[in-house]
Design an enzyme around this catalytic site. Structure first.
Site, PDB file in Angstrom:
ATOM      1  N   VAL A  28      -7.851  12.283  -2.360  1.00 42.27           N
ATOM      2  CA  VAL A  28      -8.561  13.085  -3.356  1.00 42.27           C
ATOM      3  C   VAL A  28      -7.639  13.577  -4.468  1.00 42.27           C
ATOM      4  O   VAL A  28      -8.115  13.968  -5.530  1.00 42.27           O
ATOM      5  CB  VAL A  28      -9.248  14.302  -2.689  1.00 42.27           C
ATOM      6  CG1 VAL A  28     -10.290  13.851  -1.695  1.00 42.27           C
ATOM      7  CG2 VAL A  28      -8.221  15.215  -2.029  1.00 42.27           C
ATOM      8  N   ALA A  31       0.481  -1.822   8.853  1.00 44.05           N
ATOM      9  CA  ALA A  31      -0.125  -0.782   8.025  1.00 44.05           C
ATOM     10  C   ALA A  31      -1.287  -1.290   7.200  1.00 44.05           C
ATOM     11  O   ALA A  31      -1.932  -0.510   6.490  1.00 44.05           O
ATOM     12  CB  ALA A  31       0.939  -0.186   7.094  1.00 44.05           C
ATOM     13  N   SER A  54      -1.755   9.363  -1.729  1.00 42.71           N
ATOM     14  CA  SER A  54      -2.037   7.944  -1.536  1.00 42.71           C
ATOM     15  C   SER A  54      -3.103   7.505  -2.527  1.00 42.71           C
ATOM     16  O   SER A  54      -3.846   8.321  -3.089  1.00 42.71           O
ATOM     17  CB  SER A  54      -2.502   7.681  -0.098  1.00 42.71           C
ATOM     18  OG  SER A  54      -3.765   8.286   0.137  1.00 42.71           O
ATOM     19  N   LYS A 107      -9.414   9.575  11.801  1.00 44.70           N
ATOM     20  CA  LYS A 107     -10.845   9.250  11.734  1.00 44.70           C
ATOM     21  C   LYS A 107     -11.276   8.343  12.874  1.00 44.70           C
ATOM     22  O   LYS A 107     -12.479   8.106  13.061  1.00 44.70           O
ATOM     23  CB  LYS A 107     -11.166   8.623  10.375  1.00 44.70           C
ATOM     24  CG  LYS A 107     -10.967   9.593   9.214  1.00 44.70           C
ATOM     25  CD  LYS A 107     -11.150   8.935   7.871  1.00 44.70           C
ATOM     26  CE  LYS A 107     -11.007   9.962   6.742  1.00 44.70           C
ATOM     27  NZ  LYS A 107      -9.690  10.631   6.741  1.00 44.70           N
ATOM     28  N   VAL A 142      -2.731  11.494   3.912  1.00 50.00           N
ATOM     29  CA  VAL A 142      -1.422  11.634   3.283  1.00 50.00           C
ATOM     30  C   VAL A 142      -1.613  12.036   1.833  1.00 50.00           C
ATOM     31  O   VAL A 142      -2.545  11.584   1.168  1.00 50.00           O
ATOM     32  CB  VAL A 142      -0.587  10.348   3.392  1.00 50.00           C
ATOM     33  CG1 VAL A 142      -0.135  10.118   4.822  1.00 50.00           C
ATOM     34  CG2 VAL A 142      -1.347   9.149   2.868  1.00 50.00           C
ATOM     35  N   LEU A 143      -0.719  12.888   1.365  1.00 47.60           N
ATOM     36  CA  LEU A 143      -0.821  13.399  -0.006  1.00 47.60           C
ATOM     37  C   LEU A 143      -0.416  12.329  -1.008  1.00 47.60           C
ATOM     38  O   LEU A 143       0.639  11.716  -0.895  1.00 47.60           O
ATOM     39  CB  LEU A 143       0.103  14.606  -0.173  1.00 47.60           C
ATOM     40  CG  LEU A 143      -0.263  15.847   0.641  1.00 47.60           C
ATOM     41  CD1 LEU A 143       0.891  16.827   0.638  1.00 47.60           C
ATOM     42  CD2 LEU A 143      -1.511  16.495   0.092  1.00 47.60           C
ATOM     43  N   THR A 173     -17.009  17.849  -1.814  1.00 48.20           N
ATOM     44  CA  THR A 173     -18.243  17.525  -1.100  1.00 48.20           C
ATOM     45  C   THR A 173     -18.896  18.745  -0.451  1.00 48.20           C
ATOM     46  O   THR A 173     -20.115  18.899  -0.491  1.00 48.20           O
ATOM     47  CB  THR A 173     -17.964  16.469  -0.010  1.00 48.20           C
ATOM     48  OG1 THR A 173     -16.909  16.937   0.827  1.00 48.20           O
ATOM     49  CG2 THR A 173     -17.568  15.151  -0.643  1.00 48.20           C
ATOM     50  N   GLY A 226       0.814  -1.214   0.000  1.00 49.66           N
ATOM     51  CA  GLY A 226       0.000   0.000   0.000  1.00 49.66           C
ATOM     52  C   GLY A 226       0.842   1.256   0.000  1.00 49.66           C
ATOM     53  O   GLY A 226       2.078   1.219   0.017  1.00 49.66           O
TER      54      GLY A 226
END
Length: 605
Positions: free
Chosen positions: A448, A357, A444, A403, A441-442, A465, A285
């Protein structure tokens, strides 16, 4: 032109200039009586012999004068000075005296002739209209060593698409000066005006060691002008030789949102990892694979890549094998939900350190598939932790998420329960168990950013959103390094929280990415789709009961340790498979938030 032909041309040209300089010196000194005498011809022969001997020793004919610089000028001065000294010595031996005035004027004229002829070639090369035709007018931001080097390379390279026409630099001592015949036209704030005045089509930010906040400031100034902006490669890549300084790259969103890298405690990490066996779950990942790369830098004895997807594991294995050195790279295909398989792997491999992870992280998908979230995130963590306990693993680090704090989604709740099970395991095991929690994390696979890129490439609109939706962001390498660092700080039962900086609105991220692509928000468009199930407008890294202001390492905070009653969690895990999606969704979110209430916590001092 062949080397021999080139040498012959320079020999003939230099001979003509030596003769001309010698004759001109007599005219300037006004000594006509010496012309055409035997001593005149002898002196001329001495001059030619001395110059060509010295120029051979100084290898003047081997220089590529089209790219001459100060170094070549110094070489010419040294060679000509040595030539005149030899001429004087030979003249003294032959005639018994030295014509100082004649030799001095001859030396001056030789410098002008030889130096001028060489730099005339350089001038033709750099100012040829054919070399400039069709090239994009370029502004170099930064008139330091790197910027000057870039400008010189671009000027000399006729095949380059870019033609430097001006510099911009915030150093007021450089402004209004010319460097390489290019004006330093102003500072960062003046860039929009410079672009308009010099008809700039391309901007290169040429400061490789630029801090992220300064880069963001400079890019914002560049973005106000209708010109494409690029930057130099990262300084780490320049230092390792992976890329050259002239390999420009586009400004990325990671450049604008990333932060200055923290200096790790390498001695502590080496003590924990070097010559040890390290197992990473979810190794294929985004986070898992980067942890593998970072761990490998500390030369473990063996790195064990465990994952469920064969393609991603194969990919990271092939990458690491090229840089592994003496480290053994082992791959294991296994499902963390399979307790027997995890016990088998851990007892066979006997890892010293485990970074867990593996997880399902996509919030909307887990809302639609809540059973899979529980099985993979909660039960999978429990099975992996149990296997680590039975195998006598020294340190077990679970990678968690913001989260999990006051969760409103199935994914967040499943990770919250996983944290609770890890802390509970720490109470009954000799293994050191800890949790590391951070936000988005940017870049991934589930973030987004790839989605926004696809939407921008398709012409828009970019979907957001809610206008007030905001998230914490961190680059994958920074998060992975801090996860490894937190593992060395673990003593058992901690929840480490990575400093994510300031949260950013998703709509601002979308606007930045649109601007980076060379468009405007009006061109692409932004469409609001509404908050999805399980999403919050903002995330938290700690709940009120966990908040602890102490920073135990740069960018790493320690949440207050706690112990929760896990009896309800155990009962839930026995029953969840019989629940419907709606029942499970309600039950797990309620349970995760109930266990977070202060009255079920017992705090340590």
């Amino acid at each position: 032109m062949k080397h021999r032909t080139r040498v012959m041309i320079f020999l003939l040209l230099d001979s003509v200039m030596m003769i001309s300089a010698f004759l001109a010196s007599f005219i300037i000194i006004n000594e006509p009586g010496i012309y055409w005498t035997p001593s005149f011809w002898m002196t001329l022969a001495i001059i030619l012999f001395s110059y060509h001997l010295i120029s051979f020793l100084f290898e003047l004919h081997r220089q590529s004068w089209e790219f001459a610089s100060i170094g070549e000028l110094k070489r010419i001065l040294k060679a000509l000075t040595a030539s005149v000294a030899l001429i004087a010595l030979l003249h003294l031996l032959v005639f018994g005296f030295i014509q100082y005035r004649i030799l001095f004027v001859t030396w001056l004229l030789m410098v002008l002739g030889v130096g001028g002829s060489r730099f005339w070639l350089r001038m033709l090369q750099s100012r040829s209209p054919f070399a400039q035709k069709g090239r994009r007018r370029t502004l170099i931001v930064g008139a330091g060593a790197a910027g000057t080097m870039i400008a010189r390379q671009l000027i000399q390279n006729k095949d380059s698409e870019l033609l430097p026409v001006a510099f911009a630099d915030d150093d007021i001592n450089k402004q209004r000066l010319d460097i390489l015949s290019l004006p330093v036209a102003g500072g960062t704030e003046d860039i929009p005006g410079i672009v308009k005045r010099f008809r700039i089509e391309h901007i290169v930010i040429a400061i490789p060691s630029l801090r992220r906040d300064r880069l963001k400031h400079m890019y914002n100034a560049c973005a106000q002008a209708p010109a494409k902006t690029q930057i130099l490669p990262m300084i780490e890549d320049l230092a390792t030789g992976q890329v050259e300084i002239s390999h420009f790259r586009d400004v990325s969103v990671e450049d604008l949102l990333g932060r200055e890298p923290v200096e790790l405690d390498e001695c502590g990490i080496q003590e924990s990892i070097t010559k040890k066996k390290v197992l990473i779950t979810g190794a294929g990942g985004s986070i898992g694979s980067e942890i593998c790369r970072q761990v490998l830098k500390f030369s473990p004895a063996e790195i064990i890549l465990l994952g469920h997807g064969e393609n991603s594991i194969y990919k990271i294995e092939r990458e690491l094998l090229h840089i592994a050195g003496e480290t053994v790279v082992t791959t294991v295909i296994a499902d963390v939900q399979d307790g027997e398989r995890m016990q088998e792997v851990f007892l066979q491999k006997k890892p010293d350190v485990v970074y867990h992870a593996a997880a399902h992280k996509h919030v909307p998908l887990m809302e639609r598939n809540p059973h899979e979230a529980v099985k993979n995130n909660t039960i999978g963590t429990l099975q992996t932790a149990e296997a680590a306990h039975h195998a006598g693993v020294a340190v077990f680090v679970m990678v968690s998420t913001d989260k999990a704090v006051n969760p409103t989604s199935v994914m967040g709740a499943s990770k919250r329960l996983a944290e609770i099970m890890v802390h509970q395991m720490n109470r009954r095991s000799r293994t050191t168990f800890a949790v590391v929690r951070f936000g988005n994390v940017l870049g991934s696979s589930g973030s987004v950013i790839p989605l926004f890129r696809e939407q921008i490439e398709a012409g828009g609109p970019v979907t957001v959103t809610h206008p007030d939706m905001e998230r914490y962001f961190m680059t994958i390498p920074e998060a992975s390094r801090l996860v490894i660092q937190a593992g060395t700080l673990a003593e058992g039962g901690e929840t480490f929280v990575l400093d994510m900086g300031e949260p950013m609105k998703i709509v601002d991220l979308a606007v930045n990415m649109i601007r980076l692509s060379g468009h405007t928000a009006d061109d692409i468009g932004i469409r609001y789709t509404g908050v999805r199930a399980g999403e919050k407008l903002y995330e938290e890294l700690l709940n009120e009961e966990e908040i602890h202001d102490e920073q135990i390492f740069p960018k790493i905070y320690l949440g207050r340790p706690y112990f929760a009653d896990t009896s309800n969690t155990a009962a839930f895990l026995q029953q969840f498979s019989t629940m419907t999606n709606d029942e499970l969704r309600e039950a797990i979110i309620t349970l995760a938030n109930d266990t977070a209430k202060a009255d079920v916590y017992s705090y340590e001092a």
